[in-house]
Write a protein that holds these residues in place. Structure first.
Motif, short mmCIF file in Angstrom:
data_model
loop_
_atom_site.label_atom_id
_atom_site.label_comp_id
_atom_site.label_asym_id
_atom_site.label_seq_id
_atom_site.Cartn_x
_atom_site.Cartn_y
_atom_site.Cartn_z
N SER A 15 0.82 -1.21 0.00
CA SER A 15 0.00 0.00 0.00
C SER A 15 0.85 1.26 0.00
N ALA A 19 -1.14 2.86 -3.78
CA ALA A 19 -2.37 2.90 -2.99
C ALA A 19 -3.37 1.88 -3.54
N HIS A 23 -4.83 -3.61 -0.26
CA HIS A 23 -6.22 -4.06 -0.15
C HIS A 23 -6.47 -5.24 -1.09
N GLY A 32 -9.70 -1.88 -2.89
CA GLY A 32 -8.38 -1.58 -3.44
C GLY A 32 -8.46 -0.78 -4.73
N CYS A 86 -5.07 5.63 3.15
CA CYS A 86 -5.11 4.27 2.60
C CYS A 86 -4.31 3.31 3.48
N VAL A 90 -5.66 0.01 5.58
CA VAL A 90 -5.08 -1.34 5.53
C VAL A 90 -4.71 -1.80 6.94
#
Length: 112
Positions: A15, A19, A23, A32, A86, A90
């Motif tokens: 991540s 970004a 996910h 994601g 982000c 996560v």
């Protein structure tokens, strides 16, 4: 390898690199892709210098975005904020997965 048996720690550097990639690693594909799209929009349209220079004729968008010698805080603030949120998302997914996988124990009484 199922999603539950995968280690969570690789999702963090993934991540940080892109970004939404963490996910996807954890199996949250829609989330994601949403993070990736939001990050791409932040890089393309919400960066102040990139947006103003991209609209000028004669300045290619990619070359303008890669001119690092004149980067201001405003140019990277919004994309960096999206990336940090982000990463926080996560982390919270990983935290929920760790605490949700532990067996629930009932408090034992001493019989009184």
């Amino acid at each position: 390898m199922t999603d539950r048996s995968r280690p969570i720690w690789p999702a963090y550097p993934l991540s940080a690199f892109v970004a939404g990639l963490g996910h996807c690693y954890l199996g949250h594909w829609k989330r994601g892709l949403s993070w990736f799209a939001l990050y791409g929009l932040a890089l393309a349209f919400l960066s102040a210098r990139t947006l103003s220079d991209a609209l000028e004729p004669g300045h290619p968008f990619v070359v303008t975005a890669l001119q690092f010698e004149t980067v201001d805080y405003v140019d990277v603030a919004i994309p960096l904020a999206v990336l940090l949120v982000c990463l926080l998302d996560v982390y919270l997914i990983g935290l929920a997965r760790r605490t949700g996988s532990r067996p629930q124990t009932k408090p034992q009484s001493n019989g009184s």
